[in-house]
Write a protein that holds these residues in place. Structure first.
Motif, mmCIF file in Angstrom:
data_model
loop_
_atom_site.group_PDB
_atom_site.id
_atom_site.type_symbol
_atom_site.label_atom_id
_atom_site.label_comp_id
_atom_site.label_asym_id
_atom_site.label_seq_id
_atom_site.Cartn_x
_atom_site.Cartn_y
_atom_site.Cartn_z
ATOM 1 N N LEU A 118 79.104 43.326 31.271
ATOM 2 C CA LEU A 118 78.989 41.917 31.667
ATOM 3 C C LEU A 118 79.988 41.087 30.875
ATOM 4 O O LEU A 118 79.942 41.061 29.637
ATOM 5 N N LYS A 119 80.881 40.406 31.555
ATOM 6 C CA LYS A 119 81.857 39.536 30.902
ATOM 7 C C LYS A 119 81.881 38.223 31.678
ATOM 8 O O LYS A 119 82.365 38.185 32.818
ATOM 9 N N VAL A 120 81.353 37.170 31.081
ATOM 10 C CA VAL A 120 81.199 35.875 31.749
ATOM 11 C C VAL A 120 82.066 34.837 31.052
ATOM 12 O O VAL A 120 82.152 34.811 29.811
ATOM 13 N N THR A 121 82.723 33.983 31.819
ATOM 14 C CA THR A 121 83.550 32.924 31.258
ATOM 15 C C THR A 121 82.665 31.887 30.570
ATOM 16 O O THR A 121 81.757 31.322 31.181
ATOM 17 N N ILE A 122 82.938 31.641 29.291
ATOM 18 C CA ILE A 122 82.153 30.696 28.491
ATOM 19 C C ILE A 122 82.937 29.381 28.388
ATOM 20 O O ILE A 122 84.152 29.386 28.145
ATOM 21 N N PRO A 123 82.275 28.224 28.571
ATOM 22 C CA PRO A 123 82.997 26.950 28.506
ATOM 23 C C PRO A 123 83.379 26.578 27.074
ATOM 24 O O PRO A 123 82.635 26.841 26.129
ATOM 25 N N ASN A 124 84.531 25.978 26.930
ATOM 26 C CA ASN A 124 84.901 25.357 25.662
ATOM 27 C C ASN A 124 84.399 23.918 25.688
ATOM 28 O O ASN A 124 84.675 23.175 26.635
ATOM 29 N N LEU A 125 83.653 23.535 24.660
ATOM 30 C CA LEU A 125 83.033 22.218 24.633
ATOM 31 C C LEU A 125 83.989 21.174 24.070
ATOM 32 O O LEU A 125 84.742 21.447 23.129
#
Length: 668
Positions: free
Chosen positions: A651-658
């Motif tokens: 599982l590789k999900v794009t994580i948001p930069n805050l």
């Protein structure tokens, strides 16, 4: 009718000879007459469309009959073809079948049309005023025949209730693919639905009605229980019990019959208003509400008496919710929590009844004078909101329970908006279910024992509780409360007598919980401990099945709450990962054109194939939604998807930069 005759009737489909028209049963609840919306040419087309199901030798008899139904009810239901046998969730073995998977589907859709379960069973409507399984009885008969005949190498395709046909397929493909109301976006207004449904070319499947996954009011009892528990936690001190708190709401038909039961489980005193005597007394007779009265002051006094004793009690007020709210405000009663569960997704056709009119007067006006009826509804909403505003000013916590109450009140011009253009009151998803459940992957997982034996359901309850207790022992603090609530729920499920219709259970669980519970069920079936297959499913109202800006996705603040990629991706992904059937609908709990939602069903039969499918499909079904909520910058979802990636290397999900808000604010 005996079992052999029942099976013959299923396999016959539409009978060769015309059956006698059954008498119109006035002892059950019927759908209100729909508005006369078709032109003369369109009425001709509607009748011509209906006759497609029948041999031309019958057209001379059926054509005038269908014309009469269209004039009298606003729809062609084909009452003549309503089966003589009792429609109910029989044991899976009683349905004629070539495939265990399709027999399970027959059980599920039969449960949706059971007189004890469905809101308007003779009009094939399960709940919500217009949430339909099929548009007419011919569709039901043909579909049941197809399901009985088909194999695991075929797929049945349903277009808004119409059985398009059986197509060559393979064992890992869905046995049934359902679409409901999937019209072109610019033709998705309420009157468009009225027209297309009257023509017989589209239907409103609501959510679990048109996907055969409704399990009676239990389906929403648990969600309502969690909502009431957490609403109480928002207004109370940490650890303070809910006993003695008063909860006011409305609606006892269909799903909203769950409210008094949920109130009792949560420990509050509730008053639920209902204008339909049949719906109110049905819930009273089923034991879902403790007391019933037609006097508004008596309902309030009863609640105050039980408040003094701090004793949970549910009261049905047989009357209009506006009268109840206004009387509470006049008496300056301190109400702790308030909501609404009328079917305001369908405000002009029986979903909401205006104050000052009887049920019969309303039904007549909505048909014969729809503009005046609409005005009455909107005037009632204004009065309801005014009374609610008075009570919130003295301390009541009010929340929208996902029925489009805030949306329709705003359209009516009620005093429901803040100066910044947002609603005065939150959706329960914004305040409770979104940040506390959906963001962490918790949603309404459910299962049905196809043996229809209560002892099998008892065994599944015990298995689920053991699995949850094992998971809870090492659960991170972020989800500890969710685990405690669900263990309490499953432990008390049987004693609360939640089964109506099929032997079913619902439980809010995350991906880990769903997968481990499902795998344990499959093993128990393989070992012979559970006597027949189990159907897995969920409410569409879940982590990733539904895109609904005023409910399921109302706590997504990146602007994407008005997009529907998630629901579409959900049903596509479920289909090729092993779901037994999938469905995608336009319209749901907040209305036609306001939501896109998808569902699934999965049959566990104890096989290795079932074990493989459940692990692949359930994983996607949950993590699709967590991924989207993570990208919207929801804190709980970011935590949950990172935890999921730590546990699964693939599982590789794009994580948001805050972004720091100051960086943006300086630009304007």
């Amino acid at each position: 009718m005996g079992l052999t005759d029942f099976q013959k009737a299923i396999l016959e489909g539409i009978p060769e000879e015309l059956p006698k028209t059954p008498s119109y049963n006035r002892n059950i609840s019927h759908a209100p007459k729909r508005k006369d919306i078709l032109s003369t040419d369109e009425k001709k087309l509607a009748i011509k469309n209906a006759l497609r199901y029948f041999d031309p030798k019958h057209h001379a008899v059926l054509a005038p009959e269908f014309k009469k139904e269209l004039e009298k009810y606003g729809r062609i239901y084909m009452y003549r073809f309503r089966p003589k046998y009792k429609i109910t969730a029989r044991s899976i073995e009683e349905f004629p079948h070539q495939s265990k998977q399709t027999a399970a589907i027959m059980l599920m859709l039969s449960n949706n049309l059971d007189d004890a379960v469905a809101q308007h069973p003779h009009e094939l409507i399960t709940y919500g005023g217009n949430g339909a399984v099929f548009q007419n009885w011919a569709q039901y008969l043909v579909t049941m025949k197809y399901l009985a005949e088909m194999t695991d190498e075929q797929t049945l395709v349903l277009y808004s209730g119409h059985p398009m046909g059986l197509y060559p397929s393979h064992k890992d493909a869905p046995r049934v693919v359902v679409t409901n109301g999937m019209v072109i976006p610019n033709y998705s207004k309420p009157d468009d639905w009225e027209k297309f449904n009257a023509l017989g070319v589209s239907q409103y499947g609501q959510m679990t009605a048109g996907s055969f996954m409704y399990i009676g009011p239990q389906g929403i009892v648990h969600g309502t229980t969690i909502t009431v528990l957490n609403a109480g936690r928002k207004i109370g001190k940490p650890g303070e019990p809910l006993e003695g708190k008063i909860f006011i709401t409305s609606g006892l038909g269909g799903m909203s019959g769950a409210q008094p039961k949920a109130g009792n489980i949560a420990g509050v005193i509730s008053i639920t208003a209902e204008v339909n005597p049949k719906a109110a007394y049905k819930r009273f007779e089923q034991g879902w509400v403790d007391g019933i009265t037609e006097k508004v002051d008596q309902a309030i006094d009863m609640a105050l008496e039980f408040q003094k004793k701090k004793e949970p009690h549910s009261i049905a007020y047989l009357g209009n919710i506006v009268d109840l709210w206004e009387r509470l405000a006049e008496r300056n009663i301190r109400v702790d929590m308030g909501s609404d569960q009328t079917s305001l997704h369908n405000p002009w056709a029986g979903g909401y009844y205006p104050v000052g009119l009887t049920l019969e007067e309303s039904n007549e006006m909505m048909t014969n004078n729809p503009e005046e009826f609409k005005k009455r509804v909107q005037d009632s909403l204004k009065r309801q909101v005014d009374a609610i505003n008075k009570l919130t000013s003295i301390g009541m916590y009010f929340f929208d329970y996902g029925n489009a109450f805030l949306l329709e009140s705003s359209r009516a011009g009620a005093d429901i908006m803040k100066t910044d253009g947002n609603f005065k009151y939150p959706s329960y998803v914004q305040d409770i279910m979104g940040p506390m459940c959906f963001d962490y992957g918790f949603g309404p997982f459910r299962w049905v024992c196809t043996s229809s034996k209560s002892e099998d359901l008892d065994l599944t309850d015990n298995i689920a509780m053991e699995v949850l207790e094992e998971i809870a022992a090492t659960a991170p603090p972020e989800i500890t409360q969710q685990m405690k609530d669900n263990i309490r729920w499953i432990r008390e499920a049987k004693e609360n007598k939640l089964v109506v219709g099929s032997q079913a259970r619902i439980l809010y669980a995350d991906c880990e919980g769903r997968t481990k519970i499902a795998a344990a069920f499959n093993q128990a079936i393989k070992d012979g401990k559970i006597s027949a297959p189990i159907v897995l499913g969920r409410d569409h109202h879940d982590v990733s099945g539904t895109d609904s800006p005023y409910r399921e996705t109302s706590n997504i603040y990146d602007g994407s709450q008005f997009t529907a990629d998630m629901a579409i991706q959900n049903v596509i992904g479920d289909a090729f990962r092993g779901a037994t059937w999938v469905s995608i609908h336009n319209g749901g709990g907040v209305g036609w054109g306001e939501v896109i939602n998808g569902g699934f069903g999965m049959v566990l039969d104890g096989s290795e194939d079932a074990d493989r499918r459940l692990r692949k499909m359930l994983y996607w079904d949950v993590n699709n939604g967590i991924s989207r909520r993570n990208w919207a910058r929801n804190d709980g979802a970011i935590f949950a998807i990172k935890r999921a990636m730590d546990a699964e290397p693939n599982l590789k999900v794009t994580i948001p930069n805050l972004t720091d808000n100051d960086v943006i604010d300086k630009l304007f």
